[in-house]
Design an enzyme around this catalytic site. Structure first.
Site, short mmCIF file in Angstrom:
data_model
loop_
_atom_site.label_atom_id
_atom_site.label_comp_id
_atom_site.label_asym_id
_atom_site.label_seq_id
_atom_site.Cartn_x
_atom_site.Cartn_y
_atom_site.Cartn_z
N SER A 188 0.83 -1.20 0.00
CA SER A 188 0.00 0.00 0.00
C SER A 188 0.88 1.26 0.00
CB SER A 188 -0.96 -0.04 1.18
OG SER A 188 -2.00 0.91 1.03
N ASP A 283 -10.22 -4.34 -3.50
CA ASP A 283 -9.35 -3.25 -3.04
C ASP A 283 -9.52 -2.07 -3.98
OD1 ASP A 283 -7.30 -1.57 -2.23
OD2 ASP A 283 -5.71 -3.07 -2.43
N HIS A 313 -7.74 -5.65 0.57
CA HIS A 313 -6.57 -4.87 0.93
C HIS A 313 -6.05 -5.31 2.31
CE1 HIS A 313 -4.12 -1.21 0.45
NE2 HIS A 313 -4.22 -1.08 1.77
#
Length: 344
Positions: A188, A283, A313
């Protein structure tokens, strides 16, 4: 094990059909994908809790850490962990070095940055995953806690990431790493910082990473449409949370176009380090990760890309609760090992 953790783990042992029944009655399908039943159950429970957008960043950090502690696996016992400090542009950065237990020879290395929108997260966020990479890839992993916003807005986290990678490359011997085989990676926001490091190496002429590991990376902070909409309300990352992260991390709208914020905006992606890109099916960041991988491939970069279609995610921190997440992370670790040993 805490009582709360015991209860959560016990519930997640129920058959898929029961978990789905407890989570709305039918599997969650988006964009032709079906969410893992355990992830769906966690998503329903998570949606009942206050969003971190209702919290101040300090409170959000502690709340997120407590929640992730219920889901993560135990660190690998076959890995030794040592705390250390890494020099940073704003002062020493906390870090952890992971090495296979008993190893004495120099190993390939990976400098890793955790997820959290550059606002939340710490060394514990990716502690288990870093131990998994070290164990399976048979490499040294340097887990670095960069400065967080809003106390330290952009460019502080990006500056820290570049400094930490360059320090590791310059001090490979001290870390027991092979200097020519040090990669950079993260998930991320950590994937975003890793992409920035690779691009900065090309722009500024310092040693490029042997490989980039970009797990559901943020590549364009201003991205709209596609999975940002279709998956915009899926636990644990929503479009609203992304906006909350941006409001704390960035100084204003002009930062969206900065190449060290949105590496997708770089026009020339040729000559960058080989890259492993892994996205999650459920996600909001899925499409921008896939697009960045495709643009890198078009630019002639060696690219390995896959989407873990059934996962959400932050699955790197769910290895103790979702078997599919653990399997995905073990596969990533294997990929890293092969990539680091193929990079001379």
């Amino acid at each position: 094990m805490s009582l709360q953790k015991f209860i959560v783990r016990s519930l997640l042992k129920f058959p898929d059909s029961i978990l789905v029944r407890m989570s709305g009655g039918k599997p969650l399908a988006i964009d032709g994908r079906i969410l893992d039943a355990r992830a769906q159950f966690l998503a329903v429970q998570g949606a009942r809790q206050p969003s971190i957008t209702t919290l101040d960043p300090v409170t959000a950090r502690s709340a997120t850490s407590a929640g992730l502690a219920l889901l993560d696996d135990a660190p690998r016992a076959s890995v030794e962990v040592r705390d250390l400090k890494v020099p940073g542009p704003g002062g020493p950065l906390d870090a952890r070095l992971y090495r296979p237990r008993g190893s004495t020879e120099a190993l390939p290395g990976l400098v890793f940055f955790h997820f959290g929108g550059c606002v939340i997260g710490d060394l514990d966020t990716c502690h288990v995953f870093c131990s998994m990479i070290s164990d399976i890839a048979n490499c040294a992993v340097l887990n670095v806690a960069y400065r967080l916003a809003p106390e330290h807005k952009f460019p502080a986290p990006a500056d820290d990431a570049v400094a930490a990678y360059r320090w590791a490359a310059d001090n490979a011997g001290e870390l027991g790493m092979i200097a020519s085989r040090i990669g950079v990676g993260g998930d991320s926001a950590g994937g975003n910082l890793s992409a920035v490091v690779a691009q900065e190496a090309k722009r500024k002429g310092f040693q490029p990473p042997a490989v980039q590991l970009l797990i559901y990376p943020v590549t364009d902070w201003a991205a709209k449409g596609g999975s940002m909409e279709s998956c915009g309300n899926v636990y644990p990352l929503t479009a609203e949370i992304m906006d909350w992260f941006a409001s704390h991390y960035l100084n204003g709208p002009a930062d969206f176009a900065n190449l060290r914020v949105s590496p997708m905006r770089e026009a020339d992606l040729s000559g960058l380090a080989p890259v492993i890109v892994v996205t999650a099916g459920f996600d909001p960041l899925r499409d921008q990760g896939a697009e960045y991988a495709e643009r890198l491939k078009t630019a002639g970069v060696t690219v390995s890309y896959r989407c873990e279609d059934s996962l959400p995610h932050a699955f790197t921190a769910m290895t103790g609760a979702i078997p599919a997440a653990k399997a995905a992370c073990e596969k990533i670790a294997s990929d890293v090992g092969r990539a680091l040993r193929g990079a001379a």
